[in-house]
Design an enzyme around this catalytic site. Structure first.
Site, short mmCIF file in Angstrom:
data_model
loop_
_atom_site.label_atom_id
_atom_site.label_comp_id
_atom_site.label_asym_id
_atom_site.label_seq_id
_atom_site.Cartn_x
_atom_site.Cartn_y
_atom_site.Cartn_z
N ASP A 10 0.84 -1.20 0.00
CA ASP A 10 0.00 0.00 0.00
C ASP A 10 0.88 1.25 0.00
OD1 ASP A 10 0.97 -0.55 2.58
OD2 ASP A 10 -0.78 0.28 3.59
N ASP A 15 6.79 1.21 2.30
CA ASP A 15 6.55 0.21 1.25
C ASP A 15 7.49 0.49 0.07
OD1 ASP A 15 3.52 -1.03 1.84
OD2 ASP A 15 3.83 1.01 2.56
#
Ligand code: BDR
Ligand code: CA
Length: 328
Positions: A10, A15
């Site tokens: 996400d 990330d």
């Protein structure tokens, strides 16, 4: 033979760092990136993944859009942590030209039925829960499942007891853990007990820039907002990089230690998203998780620098002096 992975994520600042780490490894082949709503709404996460791929010159890697809502709860983003563009308010240009032929779940299903492949889940587990619902066999085929999420003894980061990814979609997390029980297999839980110890400090960031100005400057751009957030909310100078830890653990499992345990995810009320780790076996249930609780912080940064900046250990003489070994 390279180990094949799908990154379910996400993006999200950390990330993005985890994607960069994976793409820099000679031992891993990233088959695709699937996006789930979490830090950013799913369409924004899709745009951010492409921005990271562009930075890494890897626009050949496919990206697929997944769930835009948790299974049952209302969707609540973490843009307060990741900035209004989900990438630290770096406001990088969108990358055009990706054709979406499949959804995230279709891609997961197709790939896992064809290849030996692991999944590194860096966001809420909604896409994987949908996969269980529509193609249980494909889920069962996952070679190794690493999930950044949960906590054992560490305090939560979005409630006193819950970590964001499991809090955001507790029903999905619960289903995935139950499925691992059903299969008599272990999910590798990289939770806050270990990720909180991995702090990217201003010194480390400066060192990175000295060694590779292109990557270093990109990382500075996307982490500035995250640094400010950590100072304001956690009084930390630097930022906790949760997701790269999960990726680094997959790449080099001896960087962490843990234990097998039965883990159950709570879904309601004050304990929403809590991962209850039955470390002493009160429930007499077989373990469904390998819970990480120790990490070699220096080793993680060594891997991060070696891989991402293509430096050998002996070119990183300053690194061990700059590592913060204890929580600030
Ligand atoms: C997790 O939530 C997000 O903020 C991060 O990307 C990480 O996956 C940490 O709780
Ligand atoms: Ca994440």
């Amino acid at each position: 033979m390279k180990r094949k992975i799908i990154i379910d994520c996400d993006p999200g600042i950390d990330d993005s760092l985890a994607i960069m780490l994976a793409l820099s490894s000679n031992d891993i082949e990233v088959l695709g990136i699937t996006i789930v709503c979490g830090n950013s709404p799913v369409e924004m996460g899709f745009e951010n993944a492409k921005k990271v791929l562009k930075q890494m010159n890897r626009l050949d890697i496919p990206v697929y859009i997944g769930a835009s809502q948790p299974l049952k709860k209302e969707y609540i983003s973490a843009l307060d942590t990741h900035g209004s563009d989900g990438l630290g308010e770096s406001f990088l240009e969108n990358v055009e030209g990706y054709q979406l032929s499949l959804t995230a779940v279709e891609f997961l299903s197709k790939t896992l039925n064809q290849e030996r492949c692991s999944v590194i889940a860096l966001g809420p587990l909604t896409n994987l829960a949908h996969l269980i619902e529509v193609d249980e066999q494909a889920f069962n085929n996952i070679e190794m499942l690493v999930s950044m999420g949960g906590s054992y003894k560490a305090h939560g980061n979005c409630s006193p007891v819950a970590e964001y990814n499991y809090w955001e979609d507790p029903e999905a997390a619960s289903l995935v853990y139950q499925q691992m029980s059903k299969l008599d297999r272990l999910i590798h839980m990289a939770g806050l007990d270990v990720t909180r110890k991995v702090v990217l400090t201003p010194n480390l960031l400066s060192y990175m820039e000295r060694l590779d100005s292109d990557k270093g400057e990109f990382i500075r751009k996307i982490t500035k907002y995250y640094f400010d957030f950590h100072w304001e909310w956690e009084h930390i100078i630097g930022c906790v990089i949760n997701d790269p830890l999960a990726m680094a653990y997959f790449m080099q499992p001896d960087l962490c230690r843990g234990f097998k345990s039965y883990v159950q995810i709570e879904t309601e009320s004050l304990s929403r998203g809590q991962s209850i780790v039955d470390a002493y076996g009160y429930h007499r249930k077989k373990p469904n998780a390998y819970v990480l609780n120790e990490v070699d912080v220096e080793g993680i940064f060594e891997l991060f620098f070696e891989c991402l900046l293509h430096k050998k250990k002996d070119q990183l003489s300053l690194l061990h002096k700059l590592i913060v070994k204890e929580e600030q």
